[in-house]
Write a protein that holds these residues in place. Sequence first.
Motif, PDB file in Angstrom:
ATOM      1  N   ASP A  11      59.628  38.137  39.488  1.00 23.53           N
ATOM      2  CA  ASP A  11      58.912  37.436  38.417  1.00 23.53           C
ATOM      3  C   ASP A  11      57.719  38.237  37.892  1.00 23.53           C
ATOM      4  O   ASP A  11      57.199  37.940  36.809  1.00 23.53           O
ATOM      5  CB  ASP A  11      58.454  36.054  38.888  1.00 23.53           C
ATOM      6  N   TRP A  12      57.312  39.267  38.603  1.00 25.62           N
ATOM      7  CA  TRP A  12      56.230  40.132  38.129  1.00 25.62           C
ATOM      8  C   TRP A  12      56.662  40.964  36.925  1.00 25.62           C
ATOM      9  O   TRP A  12      55.820  41.571  36.251  1.00 25.62           O
ATOM     10  CB  TRP A  12      55.756  41.056  39.252  1.00 25.62           C
ATOM     11  N   LYS A  13      57.946  40.988  36.656  1.00 27.08           N
ATOM     12  CA  LYS A  13      58.443  41.762  35.513  1.00 27.08           C
ATOM     13  C   LYS A  13      57.836  41.281  34.197  1.00 27.08           C
ATOM     14  O   LYS A  13      57.786  42.030  33.219  1.00 27.08           O
ATOM     15  CB  LYS A  13      59.967  41.659  35.465  1.00 27.08           C
ATOM     16  N   VAL A  18      47.066  43.523  33.050  1.00 29.98           N
ATOM     17  CA  VAL A  18      46.585  43.858  34.393  1.00 29.98           C
ATOM     18  C   VAL A  18      45.063  43.854  34.371  1.00 29.98           C
ATOM     19  O   VAL A  18      44.438  44.707  33.734  1.00 29.98           O
ATOM     20  CB  VAL A  18      47.116  45.222  34.866  1.00 29.98           C
ATOM     21  N   LEU A  19      44.482  42.879  35.045  1.00 36.18           N
ATOM     22  CA  LEU A  19      43.040  42.821  35.218  1.00 36.18           C
ATOM     23  C   LEU A  19      42.724  43.381  36.597  1.00 36.18           C
ATOM     24  O   LEU A  19      43.438  43.076  37.573  1.00 36.18           O
ATOM     25  CB  LEU A  19      42.529  41.387  35.100  1.00 36.18           C
ATOM     26  N   THR A  20      41.690  44.197  36.699  1.00 39.02           N
ATOM     27  CA  THR A  20      41.435  44.862  37.968  1.00 39.02           C
ATOM     28  C   THR A  20      39.957  45.075  38.238  1.00 39.02           C
ATOM     29  O   THR A  20      39.189  45.396  37.331  1.00 39.02           O
ATOM     30  CB  THR A  20      42.164  46.216  38.036  1.00 39.02           C
ATOM     31  N   CYS A 203      47.868  39.392  35.689  1.00 41.12           N
ATOM     32  CA  CYS A 203      47.673  39.539  37.125  1.00 41.12           C
ATOM     33  C   CYS A 203      46.298  40.131  37.390  1.00 41.12           C
ATOM     34  O   CYS A 203      45.617  40.610  36.480  1.00 41.12           O
ATOM     35  CB  CYS A 203      48.772  40.404  37.746  1.00 41.12           C
ATOM     36  N   TYR A 204      45.904  40.108  38.661  1.00 39.84           N
ATOM     37  CA  TYR A 204      44.591  40.650  39.042  1.00 39.84           C
ATOM     38  C   TYR A 204      44.730  41.454  40.321  1.00 39.84           C
ATOM     39  O   TYR A 204      45.440  41.058  41.252  1.00 39.84           O
ATOM     40  CB  TYR A 204      43.578  39.521  39.253  1.00 39.84           C
ATOM     41  N   PRO A 219      48.139  33.133  39.853  1.00 35.65           N
ATOM     42  CA  PRO A 219      49.144  33.175  40.914  1.00 35.65           C
ATOM     43  C   PRO A 219      49.596  34.596  41.257  1.00 35.65           C
ATOM     44  O   PRO A 219      50.008  34.866  42.385  1.00 35.65           O
ATOM     45  CB  PRO A 219      50.299  32.347  40.353  1.00 35.65           C
ATOM     46  N   LYS A 220      49.526  35.494  40.274  1.00 37.83           N
ATOM     47  CA  LYS A 220      49.955  36.871  40.507  1.00 37.83           C
ATOM     48  C   LYS A 220      48.721  37.723  40.821  1.00 37.83           C
ATOM     49  O   LYS A 220      48.002  38.153  39.918  1.00 37.83           O
ATOM     50  CB  LYS A 220      50.704  37.419  39.289  1.00 37.83           C
TER      51      LYS A 220
END
Length: 263
Positions: A11-13, A18-20, A203-204, A219-220
């Motif tokens: 599901d990450w596809k 992208v937060l980092t 995502c983070y 969630p990711k």
Amino acid sequence: MNSVPNELTPDWKHVEWVLTDVDDTLTWQGKLPPETLIALAELQQAGIKVVAVTGACAGWCDHIAQLWPVDAVLGENGAFIMEKQNSYLTLRANRTMDEIAEQQAKLKQQIIAILADYPTLNLTLDQSYRLCEVAIDIGQNRDRVDEVIIAEVVAKIHALGAHATASSIHINAWYGEHSKKATSLQFLAEKGLSTHEILNNACYVGDSMNDQLMFEALPKTVGVANIKDYWDKLNHHPAIVMSQPGGFGFAEFTKQLLDLKSR
């Protein structure tokens, strides 16, 4: 901790943002590995938006926003947003810069008074390059401060009515209701993402205590390997943990994400 997966699930596809974090997430042992810059560039080349969400000072954020392959920087734990628009760097916040500066000056004097009881603690060398926060060095240009002392100082700052959080290298303190979580969600909404899209397409990646609200919000989430140093203290944990630390772990994550997307 042993049961936490170290590989992205299918599901990450769908991740497009992208937060980092930066310190000890993109960097490692005070250096920026070349693998990090390559990974950031590869994400952008794949059409993925990259946003640095950091406690770093405004001066450092200016450098990141100007020169690194990122789309925006949310600096000093969400105090402001630096973003290039039409090739020019812009700076914006939810308060006026005069109000931010006034509250920072007040907090700086209060924290200096607190540090009088801790003669081995000092403000960070980059304090003069901060727009909003007051930061204490707990491990950047000195040996790591004892965790009991860190907790004491954070509690005393909270008693002032200010916010404070400890990263792997700093105690960051500020007045205002911003946070990594609040500003990140605001920024993504401004970019047109619905709540559903934020939860599914963003995502983070982080490494320490000041990332846990982001681990809660999305969630990711990914922890680089050095997150294990804080695992038992975190109230919210990343969903996946890489096998490598710092920027090497970020590069490991990037490879997994791009591999998924290429299938």
